[in-house]
Design a protein around this motif. Sequence first.
Motif, PDB file in Angstrom:
ATOM      1  N   ASP A   9       0.819  -1.213   0.000  1.00 51.35           N
ATOM      2  CA  ASP A   9       0.000   0.000   0.000  1.00 51.35           C
ATOM      3  C   ASP A   9       0.852   1.261   0.000  1.00 51.35           C
ATOM      4  O   ASP A   9       0.429   2.306  -0.498  1.00 51.35           O
ATOM      5  N   ALA A  10       2.044   1.152   0.579  1.00 50.42           N
ATOM      6  CA  ALA A  10       2.955   2.297   0.573  1.00 50.42           C
ATOM      7  C   ALA A  10       3.671   2.443  -0.769  1.00 50.42           C
ATOM      8  O   ALA A  10       4.415   3.399  -0.979  1.00 50.42           O
ATOM      9  N   GLY A  11       3.461   1.490  -1.673  1.00 49.35           N
ATOM     10  CA  GLY A  11       4.047   1.570  -3.000  1.00 49.35           C
ATOM     11  C   GLY A  11       5.416   0.927  -3.104  1.00 49.35           C
ATOM     12  O   GLY A  11       6.118   1.129  -4.087  1.00 49.35           O
ATOM     13  N   HIS A  12       5.786   0.136  -2.105  1.00 51.68           N
ATOM     14  CA  HIS A  12       7.099  -0.516  -2.116  1.00 51.68           C
ATOM     15  C   HIS A  12       6.934  -2.006  -2.419  1.00 51.68           C
ATOM     16  O   HIS A  12       5.924  -2.613  -2.085  1.00 51.68           O
ATOM     17  N   GLY A  13       7.958  -2.595  -3.006  1.00 51.69           N
ATOM     18  CA  GLY A  13       7.978  -4.034  -3.235  1.00 51.69           C
ATOM     19  C   GLY A  13       6.988  -4.533  -4.260  1.00 51.69           C
ATOM     20  O   GLY A  13       6.554  -5.676  -4.196  1.00 51.69           O
ATOM     21  N   MET A  14       6.652  -3.705  -5.219  1.00 50.33           N
ATOM     22  CA  MET A  14       5.664  -4.108  -6.209  1.00 50.33           C
ATOM     23  C   MET A  14       6.270  -4.847  -7.403  1.00 50.33           C
ATOM     24  O   MET A  14       5.533  -5.427  -8.190  1.00 50.33           O
TER      25      MET A  14
END
Length: 127
Positions: A95-100
């Motif tokens: 949700d924080a935009g990391h690890g996508m």
Amino acid sequence: MADVNRGNRPLSPHLTIYRPQLTSMTSILTRITGNAMLVAALMIVWWFLAAASSPDYFAIANGFVTSWFGDLIMFFSVLGLWYHTLAGVRHLIWDAGHGMDIPTAEKLGWACIGGSVLLTIFTVLAV
């Protein structure tokens, strides 16, 4: 206009051609563990209600909860709880935009699986 080839095409994604991915399997496992923890929650509520009812009824409920089958349910509930918690943390990271990206998402999936097994072992040994 009607599609004349409708009967000749497989459903999409068809089970014979779709390769399950780790991220999809961990997502399904998150849903399964969330629902499966209800079994342990209902068992604990039953145990508390039996304790509030009578000593005879509590002996029945306590006999079930402390049996090998009750222990098995509680063990897998702890495993499901840890997995569900770690999957929730993974989702917060996403949700924080990391690890996508795919390699990081797969590493996070394996971390949820391995972490839940290790934390379950630590929890069971601590009790």
